[in-house]
Design an enzyme around this catalytic site. Sequence first.
Site, PDB file in Angstrom:
ATOM      1  N   ARG A 115       0.011   4.416  -0.431  1.00 38.68           N
ATOM      2  CA  ARG A 115      -0.708   5.691  -0.266  1.00 38.68           C
ATOM      3  C   ARG A 115      -0.094   6.581   0.803  1.00 38.68           C
ATOM      4  NH1 ARG A 115      -6.733   3.230  -0.027  1.00 38.68           N
ATOM      5  NH2 ARG A 115      -5.531   1.474   0.777  1.00 38.68           N
ATOM      6  N   ASP A 150       0.866  -1.192   0.000  1.00 42.45           N
ATOM      7  CA  ASP A 150       0.000   0.000   0.000  1.00 42.45           C
ATOM      8  C   ASP A 150       0.898   1.236   0.000  1.00 42.45           C
ATOM      9  OD1 ASP A 150      -1.841   2.013   0.434  1.00 42.45           O
ATOM     10  OD2 ASP A 150      -2.952   0.920   1.989  1.00 42.45           O
TER      11      ASP A 150
END
EC number: 3.5.4.25
Length: 196
Positions: free
Chosen positions: A128, A126
Site C-alpha cells: 500500500r 504490504d
Amino acid sequence: MPTRYVESSRLPTAWGVFDIHGFDDLEANKEHVVLTMGDVGDGEPVLARVHSECLTGDALFSLRCDCGNQLEAALKAIAEEGRGALFYLRQEGRGIGLLNKIRAYKLQDAGADTVEANEQLGFGADMRDYSVLKPMLEHLKIKQVRLMTNNPRKVAALESAGVAITERIPLRTDSNPHNEKYLQTKGSKLGHFFGH
Ligand SMILES: Nc1nc2c(ncn2[C@@H]2O[C@H](COP(=O)(O)OP(=O)(O)OP(=O)(O)O)[C@@H](O)[C@H]2O)c(=O)[nH]1
C-alpha cells in the site's frame, strides 16, 4: 463539494447522515472516497479511520478477514461521536488487487500465511501507498486525528502527511475460525498492535 451519503440498510439510520467526498488519484488511476460527519475542518482532533478496500470483507461479508467488521465499527464510532472521517482507500488486497488476493487465498488454503502468500506471488507483504492521503487531508482541512487502527504503518503514513496523531484507538473485532490465523500473522509479521 460533498454530497449527502445515503446509508445502506446495513447501517442504522439512527447513526445520522454522512457526507461523501470523491477524490481522483490520477497517479494511481484510482478513485477514493471519504465519508465525513460534522465539521471536520475546525482544527480540533478528528476521530478518523483509514480503511483499505476489501471487496470480499466490506461488501460480500467474508469471514476470512476482519475488514467488514472494522468498517462497521469505525462508522458506528464516528456516528456515536457525531463527528469524524472515514477515508476509504482503493488499495484492495493490501495493494495487490482483488484477483491477486484471491490467488493469495488459494495459497493460504494450501498452508501459506498471508505474508508468505504475497511473497510466493512475487509481492511484498504490504504494497500500500498512502501518499494520496496528504491532498485529501489538506482539502478537508484536517490537521489532527484520533486514529482508529492497529496498524503502525498507518500511524506513520498520517504523520508523514503532516497530521498530528493525538490518540491511537485500537480497533479489535471478534475473531472467528476463518480469520484467526490471518489476525495472528498480522500481529506477528506485520507489527499490528494488540492493545493500547
Ligand atoms: N494480500 C492480502 N490482502 C488481504 C488479505 N486479507 C485481507 N486483505 C486486505 O488487507 C487490507 C486490510 O485493510 P485495513 O483493514 O484497512 O488495514 P489493516 O492493515 O488490517 O489495519 P487496521 O487499521 O488495523 O485494520 C484490505 O485491503 C484487504 O483487502 C490477504 O489474505 N491477503
